[in-house]
Design a protein around this motif. Sequence first.
Motif, PDB file in Angstrom:
ATOM      1  N   MET A 235       0.825  -1.209   0.000  1.00  0.00           N
ATOM      2  CA  MET A 235       0.000   0.000   0.000  1.00  0.00           C
ATOM      3  C   MET A 235       0.863   1.265   0.000  1.00  0.00           C
ATOM      4  SD  MET A 235      -3.595  -0.476   1.051  1.00  0.00           S
ATOM      5  CE  MET A 235      -3.982  -0.130   2.741  1.00  0.00           C
ATOM      6  N   ALA A 238       2.131   1.891  -3.397  1.00  0.00           N
ATOM      7  CA  ALA A 238       1.066   2.419  -4.251  1.00  0.00           C
ATOM      8  C   ALA A 238       0.853   3.905  -3.973  1.00  0.00           C
ATOM      9  CB  ALA A 238      -0.221   1.640  -4.035  1.00  0.00           C
ATOM     10  N   GLY A 277      -6.742  -0.911  -9.608  1.00  0.00           N
ATOM     11  CA  GLY A 277      -7.214  -0.656  -8.256  1.00  0.00           C
ATOM     12  C   GLY A 277      -7.805  -1.914  -7.641  1.00  0.00           C
ATOM     13  N   LEU A 278      -8.633  -2.582  -8.428  1.00  0.00           N
ATOM     14  CA  LEU A 278      -9.278  -3.808  -7.955  1.00  0.00           C
ATOM     15  C   LEU A 278      -8.231  -4.878  -7.637  1.00  0.00           C
ATOM     16  CD1 LEU A 278     -12.137  -4.935  -7.592  1.00  0.00           C
ATOM     17  CD2 LEU A 278     -11.918  -5.988  -9.846  1.00  0.00           C
ATOM     18  N   LEU A 280      -5.133  -4.437  -6.862  1.00  0.00           N
ATOM     19  CA  LEU A 280      -4.396  -4.027  -5.667  1.00  0.00           C
ATOM     20  C   LEU A 280      -5.188  -4.387  -4.405  1.00  0.00           C
ATOM     21  CD1 LEU A 280      -1.960  -2.353  -4.506  1.00  0.00           C
ATOM     22  CD2 LEU A 280      -3.476  -0.393  -4.534  1.00  0.00           C
ATOM     23  N   VAL A 281      -6.481  -4.094  -4.428  1.00  0.00           N
ATOM     24  CA  VAL A 281      -7.310  -4.379  -3.263  1.00  0.00           C
ATOM     25  C   VAL A 281      -7.358  -5.888  -2.995  1.00  0.00           C
ATOM     26  CG1 VAL A 281      -9.643  -4.256  -2.324  1.00  0.00           C
ATOM     27  CG2 VAL A 281      -8.666  -2.279  -3.483  1.00  0.00           C
ATOM     28  N   VAL A 284      -3.955  -6.990  -1.495  1.00  0.00           N
ATOM     29  CA  VAL A 284      -3.775  -6.537  -0.115  1.00  0.00           C
ATOM     30  C   VAL A 284      -4.762  -7.250   0.811  1.00  0.00           C
ATOM     31  CG1 VAL A 284      -3.914  -4.547   1.414  1.00  0.00           C
ATOM     32  CG2 VAL A 284      -2.857  -4.314  -0.817  1.00  0.00           C
ATOM     33  N   LEU A 285      -5.990  -7.382   0.327  1.00  0.00           N
ATOM     34  CA  LEU A 285      -7.025  -8.004   1.154  1.00  0.00           C
ATOM     35  C   LEU A 285      -6.679  -9.443   1.496  1.00  0.00           C
ATOM     36  CD1 LEU A 285      -9.809  -7.652   2.418  1.00  0.00           C
ATOM     37  CD2 LEU A 285     -10.816  -8.430   0.291  1.00  0.00           C
ATOM     38  N   ASN A 288      -3.954  -9.450   4.050  1.00  0.00           N
ATOM     39  CA  ASN A 288      -4.478  -9.006   5.346  1.00  0.00           C
ATOM     40  C   ASN A 288      -5.310 -10.085   6.031  1.00  0.00           C
ATOM     41  OD1 ASN A 288      -3.484  -6.498   5.951  1.00  0.00           O
ATOM     42  ND2 ASN A 288      -5.015  -5.409   4.766  1.00  0.00           N
ATOM     43  N   MET A 289      -6.133 -10.792   5.254  1.00  0.00           N
ATOM     44  CA  MET A 289      -6.998 -11.804   5.856  1.00  0.00           C
ATOM     45  C   MET A 289      -6.195 -12.980   6.360  1.00  0.00           C
ATOM     46  SD  MET A 289     -10.447 -11.534   3.620  1.00  0.00           S
ATOM     47  CE  MET A 289     -11.602 -12.207   4.776  1.00  0.00           C
ATOM     48  N   ASP A 292      -4.781 -11.916   9.547  1.00  0.00           N
ATOM     49  CA  ASP A 292      -5.795 -12.010  10.588  1.00  0.00           C
ATOM     50  C   ASP A 292      -5.914 -13.424  11.128  1.00  0.00           C
ATOM     51  OD1 ASP A 292      -6.803  -9.536  11.017  1.00  0.00           O
ATOM     52  OD2 ASP A 292      -8.889 -10.188  10.673  1.00  0.00           O
ATOM     53  N   ARG A 295      -2.957 -14.305  13.196  1.00  0.00           N
ATOM     54  CA  ARG A 295      -3.031 -13.620  14.471  1.00  0.00           C
ATOM     55  C   ARG A 295      -3.956 -14.380  15.431  1.00  0.00           C
ATOM     56  NH1 ARG A 295      -3.423  -7.592  14.974  1.00  0.00           N
ATOM     57  NH2 ARG A 295      -4.421  -7.686  12.948  1.00  0.00           N
ATOM     58  N   TYR A 303       2.936  -5.140  19.272  1.00  0.00           N
ATOM     59  CA  TYR A 303       2.924  -3.754  19.716  1.00  0.00           C
ATOM     60  C   TYR A 303       1.765  -3.057  19.048  1.00  0.00           C
ATOM     61  CZ  TYR A 303       3.866   0.986  20.730  1.00  0.00           C
ATOM     62  OH  TYR A 303       3.716   2.253  21.177  1.00  0.00           O
ATOM     63  N   LYS A 304       0.953  -2.383  19.816  1.00  0.00           N
ATOM     64  CA  LYS A 304      -0.253  -1.796  19.225  1.00  0.00           C
ATOM     65  C   LYS A 304       0.061  -0.494  18.518  1.00  0.00           C
ATOM     66  CE  LYS A 304      -3.324  -4.076  22.281  1.00  0.00           C
ATOM     67  NZ  LYS A 304      -2.622  -4.459  23.498  1.00  0.00           N
ATOM     68  N   GLY A 305      -0.489  -0.383  17.333  1.00  0.00           N
ATOM     69  CA  GLY A 305      -0.257   0.833  16.548  1.00  0.00           C
ATOM     70  C   GLY A 305       0.839   0.546  15.590  1.00  0.00           C
TER      71      GLY A 305
END
Lengths: 305, 545, 324
Positions: A235, A238, A277-278, A280-281, A284-285, A288-289, A292, A295, A303-305
């Motif tokens: 991201m 980009a 754009g699509l 890229l999403v 990344v998605l 990210n999943m 998740d 995690r 560390y948060k943040g």
Amino acid sequence: MNRLDKFRQSFLWYSFKRDKVAIACLLVLLILVLTAIFAPLIAPYNPYDPEMIDIMNSEIPPAWEAEGGTEFLLGTDSQGRDMLSTMIYGMRISIIIGLGAVALQAVLGVLIGLFAGYHGGRLDAFFMRAADVQLSFSYLMVAIFMSAILQAVVGVAKFGEIAIPFLVLVIGLSQWPQYARTVRASVLAERKKEYVEAARVAGFTSSRIILDQIFPNTLSPILVLSTIQVANAVMSEAALSFLGLGMPIDRPSLGSLINSGFELIFSGAWWITALPGLLLVILVLSINMLGDFLRDVFNPKLYKG
Amino acid sequence: MLSRWLQGLVSSATGFAHIRAGLKSQEAIGMKKHFMLTLLLVLALTGLAHAKTLKLAMDADPVSLDPHMQLSGGMLQYSHMVFDPLVRWTKETTIEGRLAEKWERLDEKTVRFHLKKGVKFHSGNELTADDVIWTVNRLKESVDFKGIFEQFNSPLKVDKYTVDIVTKVPYPLLVSTATYIFPMDSKFYSGKDDKGMDKAAINKTGYSFANDNLSGTGKYTVSERQQGVKVVFEAFAGYWDKESPGNADKIVLTPIKNDATRVAALLSGDVDFIMPVPPQDMDRIEKSDSVKLVTMSGTRIITLQLNQNRVEAFKNPKVRQAVVYAVNNAGIAEKLMKGRATVGAQNSPKGYAGHNPDLTPRYDLKKAKQLMKEAGYEKGFEVSMVAPNNRYVNDEKIAEATASMLGKIGIKVNLKTMPKAQYWDQFDLQVADIQMIGWHSDTEDTGNFFEFLLMCPNKETGYGQYNSGNYCNQEVDSLALKVQAETDEVKRTAMLQKMEKIAYDEAAFVPLHWQDLSWAGKKNLGIESIVNVMNFPYFGDLVIQ
Amino acid sequence: MIAFMIRRLFQALIVIFIISVIGFAIKQSVGDPVRELTGISVSEEERVEFREKLGLNDPWYVQYGRFFGDAIQGDLGTSFFYKRPATEVILEKAPATLELVFVSSLIILLFSVPLGVFSAIKPDSLFSRALMGSSIVGVSIPVFLTAIMMVYLFSIKLSWLPSYGRGELVMLGGWGTGLLTLDGWLHILMPSVALSSIMLPLFIRLIRSEMMEVLESEYIKYAWAKGLTHRRVWFVHAFKNTLLPVITVGGVQLGVTIAFTILTETVFQWQGLGFMFMEAVERSDAPLLVAYLMFVGIVMVGVNTIVDLIYGLVNPTIRIAGVK
């Protein structure tokens, strides 16, 4: 029992088998990464080969639109390049930069985190204060400034040749604090444990202890963090390219493609912005999943943040 | 539109408040009604009075209120609104009088200008010959304008309304140069301001009186200015030109840098007039019922220069020709410029004295490859290229397209584009082998192109200042110098056309196109009659129906 | 407390000093403002003279000395483009950005708290799951893409909302606010939503996970055992304890938000600091760039200090002097 069996009996594999979303994400990600790796074989055209670019083919809409043709499945951009091929090569650049930047920041951050956490004292204070300052400025801003300075240092005309290592450097250098803090936190927790004490009493050197004993125990937070950080790095790349500080236009990444289509989106050529754009999403998605999912499985203290 | 709808809602809500207030006291109702009617009437009338406001969006706003601070299209545009020139260009590229009623050439070096009488500055002072003299002297002090006025002596006063403008050498372009003389109010700009500084001072980087204050003879004064956000121009009651049909009493100028946003603002009705119009949106504007598009062929040629000092191969005319043959400039004009540009083969656009009708564009890939072979560069070579990305229409895309076109004849181009603020520095340093430059002749004459772009670079004379290709041909140089003092039009034209022909044959540079000038606005605006090739619409003459 | 403040102040000065060095380095390397300031047909000779006048030909340490000397006196130089003191330009542009950040923070606060709390209390409900699903999508869409899509949909296709600028402003002293007119609100709607689009999902997730963690803790179990009402346990006992990490993260994320204003303001042509920054980069307006950097630095240091102070107040177990 070999490693594979060991893995198959692990909690990670067990949870993964039962999580359909995670399976789907991994599949999508695998397809995308493989497409990127084998881009020269998969992409119908080579967007870097001038022989294959003809200005007379510019702005052809995707095949399903009224004016589209089968020659260019997803249409062409304003230069007459095949969108599909350009996107695949662009994604390749985005992934390379993402992985490279994360590798760099992980090495830096982990080393600093390990040693600062283990030794404590002034070294620790210095690095953590530096991390504070840098974090409060946010990686994007640091990256913007660094790219402005570095572009000037190497000279603008030469910039195109070194764009990729440069972006890796910029994004990598600006994000190491995330790792340093996470690793340091785990080190602080591990340091007091008995096995470390035992090793110290047994006369191991501190770097041995750090690398052999403590480091393996910080792996799971590093893994989880790395997943998120790859998504972040993609991201950031980009965003930088969108502001015109990233990849040059003749070797576009997904971000620079989106940027080059931005001024055309209102005049009807929506696909030049929307399709990259699509992609890229989706990229990344899916990362990210997966992050998740990891995690949830490892449940590390990040560390948060 | 949601915004309109919401505004309507709010106004009806305030209306309710009125009514409710009225109901409280029965006696007051009649009065309230009366009041509201008056209010409506007043609103309608003020509405009418304000109907002639023009909401204008350009890509940038004036950088200063001082017309001599910078020589740029934006500043000249501004000068035409609040100052008036002695003479100005018409749509047909002839010259018409403004503050000068008439003029006559006395000798090779002198032209006598007769000023209109009774012209008032915004301050109330009357325009006299002294103001013209003062202005020319100030122009000679301005960093940006002194180049143009190099040849000029201080003008001579004949009487209160007559002034002789004199040059050091015979100068055929004296009257066209007078289009740059916008007389300033010498009394207003003389003396010390409240900071104790000279009011006439020109300061590019900090405060000066003239940067923030103005008094001209133009139709408008600036009533409000927030740099980079908006400028409000208000008509000056004592304006001298009563014959002008223009009826815009107020102009609100908003700079909108992004092309797409500027077009969106016009289409959604937020503004009435935009300039420039990006080529990719012109079709859409033409199709729209509420707005119209006006275009004119422009006179700014976009070119690439091939640096012979950096690349040995570019010393070979065959290689340069191969490059010209490889560049599909017709394709660029058709696709990237959406047909909104004229394909070029020389510097001078049609209408210029030096325009040579025999020179035609020459895209031919086969021929290009053949020429590369003949020159012994069949395998090609690698070069670097730089171009600006916010200076000319679609400059970045054009550079990218030409780079890949050269790739087809084996010349691998490493391209870097950058904002104009960084670009010109790099251009001067000649950091790359191929550099882009667009040029508009300040004098609307062919000679200017050669003086800046194609004469042998010479630090002492200043010729060839923007010749980063380092093309150098003694014949062209001597012709270009001869032309400067040649007052015989026929001879002059022949020489200029010959210069173009030599440059064409030797492929001295790569001509791309002249970008069209473009304006768009609501249908009720008389745009056609105020535009011209200099790209300064005369807003003072704009008719709003 | 006072010792803490002094230490913080000292650190802030060091940070600002470092920023000034970086800023100065940028100043040296962003390009030549002379080219932007003069017309194209001006001769090289004139330019050299002009450079000399601006002091651009002096050695860098002389220039830095001059720069630093002036900076301590609050003079960050004169913007080449605006021809006014850079600090003045910054102060004029700051309201636009601050209002944007304020409205988007408001959006984040208004939505993230109830949504986050709800999804923590009822983690298995359909709504919570949909929320979690869409929030991860939200985190994955870059801000500039959200902004472009919104402009395309609401300005171009539907023409409901204006696509650029701040609209009608009301001047309150030196502060030009768009929050007092309807037009101003219509203009700020899209940029602020776009700006909050990446932070909002992050905060929902953060509040949710913190709240869930707290709900698992012993003292909440004890509170249940005491027979307290649901509402009291959730909002008084649990929510209060989730605030702490939310505040810390909020402070850190402010920096990210300010960086994202650069993207948002670029897309919407919002006349704030981010837009000004990108324009200054393009125009090589070094004094303005440096002033921006310093301004952001001071804001960051200030906000971090305040966050630390609040942290100390909310969580008395941490002695302020010992923070980090």
